[in-house]
Write an enzyme that holds these catalytic residues in place. Structure first.
Site, PDB file in Angstrom:
ATOM      1  N   LYS A 240      -2.798   8.831  -1.657  1.00  0.00           N
ATOM      2  CA  LYS A 240      -3.847   9.292  -0.953  1.00  0.00           C
ATOM      3  C   LYS A 240      -3.677   9.484   0.364  1.00  0.00           C
ATOM      4  O   LYS A 240      -2.534   9.596   0.930  1.00  0.00           O
ATOM      5  CB  LYS A 240      -4.713   7.828  -0.709  1.00  0.00           C
ATOM      6  CG  LYS A 240      -3.935   6.478  -0.011  1.00  0.00           C
ATOM      7  CD  LYS A 240      -3.992   6.683   1.435  1.00  0.00           C
ATOM      8  CE  LYS A 240      -3.221   5.717   1.947  1.00  0.00           C
ATOM      9  NZ  LYS A 240      -2.835   5.903   3.528  1.00  0.00           N
TER      10      LYS A 240
ATOM     11  N   PRO B 226       6.737   9.746  -1.831  1.00  0.00           N
ATOM     12  CA  PRO B 226       7.963   9.043  -1.279  1.00  0.00           C
ATOM     13  C   PRO B 226       7.277   7.546  -0.359  1.00  0.00           C
ATOM     14  O   PRO B 226       6.056   7.397  -0.056  1.00  0.00           O
ATOM     15  CB  PRO B 226       8.107  10.073  -0.095  1.00  0.00           C
ATOM     16  CG  PRO B 226       7.002  10.955  -0.138  1.00  0.00           C
ATOM     17  CD  PRO B 226       6.307  10.791  -1.415  1.00  0.00           C
TER      18      PRO B 226
ATOM     19  N   ALA C 283       5.718   6.957   3.980  1.00  0.00           N
ATOM     20  CA  ALA C 283       4.999   7.997   3.884  1.00  0.00           C
ATOM     21  C   ALA C 283       3.784   7.933   4.663  1.00  0.00           C
ATOM     22  O   ALA C 283       2.934   8.698   5.203  1.00  0.00           O
ATOM     23  CB  ALA C 283       5.114   8.924   3.201  1.00  0.00           C
TER      24      ALA C 283
ATOM     25  N   LEU D 275       1.281   7.540   2.124  1.00  0.00           N
ATOM     26  CA  LEU D 275       0.434   8.286   1.320  1.00  0.00           C
ATOM     27  C   LEU D 275       0.006   6.918   0.228  1.00  0.00           C
ATOM     28  O   LEU D 275      -0.114   7.337  -0.850  1.00  0.00           O
ATOM     29  CB  LEU D 275       1.416   8.954   0.366  1.00  0.00           C
ATOM     30  CG  LEU D 275       1.777  10.382   1.424  1.00  0.00           C
ATOM     31  CD1 LEU D 275       3.156  11.320   0.850  1.00  0.00           C
ATOM     32  CD2 LEU D 275       0.577  11.295   1.363  1.00  0.00           C
TER      33      LEU D 275
ATOM     34  N   SER E 273       0.958   0.609  -2.977  1.00  0.00           N
ATOM     35  CA  SER E 273      -0.440   0.240  -3.097  1.00  0.00           C
ATOM     36  C   SER E 273      -1.109   0.890  -4.375  1.00  0.00           C
ATOM     37  O   SER E 273      -1.709   0.070  -5.181  1.00  0.00           O
ATOM     38  CB  SER E 273      -1.274   0.404  -1.853  1.00  0.00           C
ATOM     39  OG  SER E 273      -0.970   0.043  -0.607  1.00  0.00           O
TER      40      SER E 273
ATOM     41  N   ASP F 275      -4.338  -1.584   1.320  1.00  0.00           N
ATOM     42  CA  ASP F 275      -4.782  -0.198   0.660  1.00  0.00           C
ATOM     43  C   ASP F 275      -5.014  -0.318  -0.734  1.00  0.00           C
ATOM     44  O   ASP F 275      -5.688   0.474  -1.389  1.00  0.00           O
ATOM     45  CB  ASP F 275      -3.769   0.804   0.975  1.00  0.00           C
ATOM     46  CG  ASP F 275      -3.836   1.273   2.467  1.00  0.00           C
ATOM     47  OD1 ASP F 275      -4.891   1.356   2.864  1.00  0.00           O
ATOM     48  OD2 ASP F 275      -2.981   2.148   2.586  1.00  0.00           O
TER      49      ASP F 275
HETATM   50  O1  C5P Z   1      -1.982  -5.219   4.316  1.00  0.00           O
HETATM   51  P1  C5P Z   1      -0.774  -4.630   4.394  1.00  0.00           P
HETATM   52  O2  C5P Z   1       0.161  -5.693   3.900  1.00  0.00           O
HETATM   53  O3  C5P Z   1      -0.517  -3.128   3.781  1.00  0.00           O
HETATM   54  O4  C5P Z   1      -0.449  -4.324   5.920  1.00  0.00           O
HETATM   55  C1  C5P Z   1       0.734  -4.068   6.298  1.00  0.00           C
HETATM   56  C2  C5P Z   1       0.755  -4.230   8.014  1.00  0.00           C
HETATM   57  O5  C5P Z   1      -0.115  -3.352   8.368  1.00  0.00           O
HETATM   58  C3  C5P Z   1       0.142  -5.596   8.346  1.00  0.00           C
HETATM   59  O6  C5P Z   1       0.938  -6.526   8.509  1.00  0.00           O
HETATM   60  C4  C5P Z   1      -0.431  -5.182   9.730  1.00  0.00           C
HETATM   61  O7  C5P Z   1       0.587  -4.954  10.576  1.00  0.00           O
HETATM   62  C5  C5P Z   1      -0.834  -3.477   9.658  1.00  0.00           C
HETATM   63  N1  C5P Z   1      -2.211  -3.403   9.246  1.00  0.00           N
HETATM   64  C6  C5P Z   1      -3.292  -3.879  10.378  1.00  0.00           C
HETATM   65  N2  C5P Z   1      -4.566  -3.604   9.910  1.00  0.00           N
HETATM   66  C7  C5P Z   1      -5.095  -3.137   8.626  1.00  0.00           C
HETATM   67  C8  C5P Z   1      -4.096  -2.786   7.667  1.00  0.00           C
HETATM   68  C9  C5P Z   1      -2.633  -2.865   8.055  1.00  0.00           C
HETATM   69  O8  C5P Z   1      -2.991  -4.239  11.343  1.00  0.00           O
HETATM   70  N3  C5P Z   1      -6.316  -3.026   8.477  1.00  0.00           N
END
Ligand code: C5P
Length: 280
Positions: free
Chosen positions: A8, A88, A91, A93, A97, A130
């Site tokens: 994405k 990758p 990235a 992308l 997820s 995501d």
């Molecule tokens: O949800 P995910 O594990 O993909 O998020 C990874 C990190 O990105 C989170 O630990 C946070 O630090 C940050 N994040 C955030 N706000 C979001 C999505 C991600 O702060 N809406």
């Protein structure tokens, strides 16, 4: 069973503020690309997982975690899962997820669980911010921390070039560098940038799409990886209509006037990972 897991890009990404739980409230127009990983699923006694990149085949891979979540919901059969990686990592992308969403949706069918869509979406949100989008692509407005997904349709099909520097970026580090103010009590209405992007996509005019690109994570990512500034300048000089950081990076996405420009731009960066193609 073979399923594809597309990459994405975030055509817009507005950060609305930091939430009490540490995540950031955002609003984003997300779009899948023709670039995709492939997940192969076969019958198996137990659950096994292999990957074309062996370093990604560990217990913490989101494909395996998605499968285990479904097993806990009654998926008592095993499966042999194999992931062919093309997207990758680090990235922006959404590769991991997307793999997770593909595994959830495919195993729900393969194991004949047929969970209600809301339940599948809740499992997706548990796996990562995501992941819910990928159950609903190809295009959607995403809100909350990513779990509120409103799909929409459009007929724009822009040519795209992706360039990823050798160095990746860690999503938590990029978010931490934002120093965003706390989220306002009132959830803001749909952002003007979101409306502008949807109108641009509806017009099918890729120059308008390029003019409407915005990503609030760019200042933080460009501070962490200053070479992104040079890369953006090179992409613009090669004829891109607009260039934007993909999610939290480190990949850059150029919107191009035609496939030949995207192809030429990709070839100009032979020192980096590149891809030329279009929306899916
Ligand atoms: O949800 P995910 O594990 O993909 O998020 C990874 C990190 O990105 C989170 O630990 C946070 O630090 C940050 N994040 C955030 N706000 C979001 C999505 C991600 O702060 N809406």
């Amino acid at each position: 069973m073979i399923v594809t897991a597309p990459a994405k890009i975030n055509l817009t990404l507005r950060i609305l503020g930091k939430r009490p739980d540490g995540y950031h409230a955002l609003e984003s127009v997300m779009q899948t690309l023709a670039l995709a990983d492939t997940l192969h699923i076969e019958d198996g006694e137990t659950l096994t997982f292999t990957c074309s990149e062996p370093s990604l085949a560990g217990e913490d891979n989101l494909v395996l975690r998605a499968a285990r979540l479904l097993q806990a919901r009654g998926g008592t059969r095993g499966a042999r899962l194999h992931l062919e990686k093309r997207i990758p990592a680090q990235a922006g992308l959404g590769g991991g997820s997307s793999d997770a969403a593909a595994a959830l949706a495919a195993l729900d069918t393969f194991w004949d669980l047929r969970l209600p869509p809301g339940e599948l979406a809740a499992l997706a949100a548990q796996l990562g911010s995501d992941v819910p989008f990928f159950l609903n692509g190809p295009a959607a407005v995403v809100r909350g921390r990513g779990e509120q997904v409103r799909p929409f349709t459009h007929n724009a099909n822009c040519s795209v070039v992706l360039v990823k520097p050798a160095c990746g970026l860690s999503t938590p580090r990029v978010y931490a560098g934002l120093q965003a103010p706390p989220m306002p009590d009132e959830a803001p209405n749909r952002q003007p940038e979101t409306r502008a992007m949807i109108a641009a996509l509806s017009s099918r005019d890729c120059a308008r799409v390029a003019a409407a690109l915005v990503n609030d994570l760019e200042p933080s990512a460009f501070r962490l990886l200053p070479e992104l500034g040079d890369l953006r300048a090179r992409l613009l000089a090669l004829g891109c209509l607009g260039v934007l950081l993909c999610g939290s990076g480190s990949c850059l996405c150029g919107i191009c006037p035609d496939p030949a420009t995207a192809e030429r731009a990709a070839q100009a960066f032979n020192e980096y990972w590149t891809w030329a193609g279009s929306f899916s």
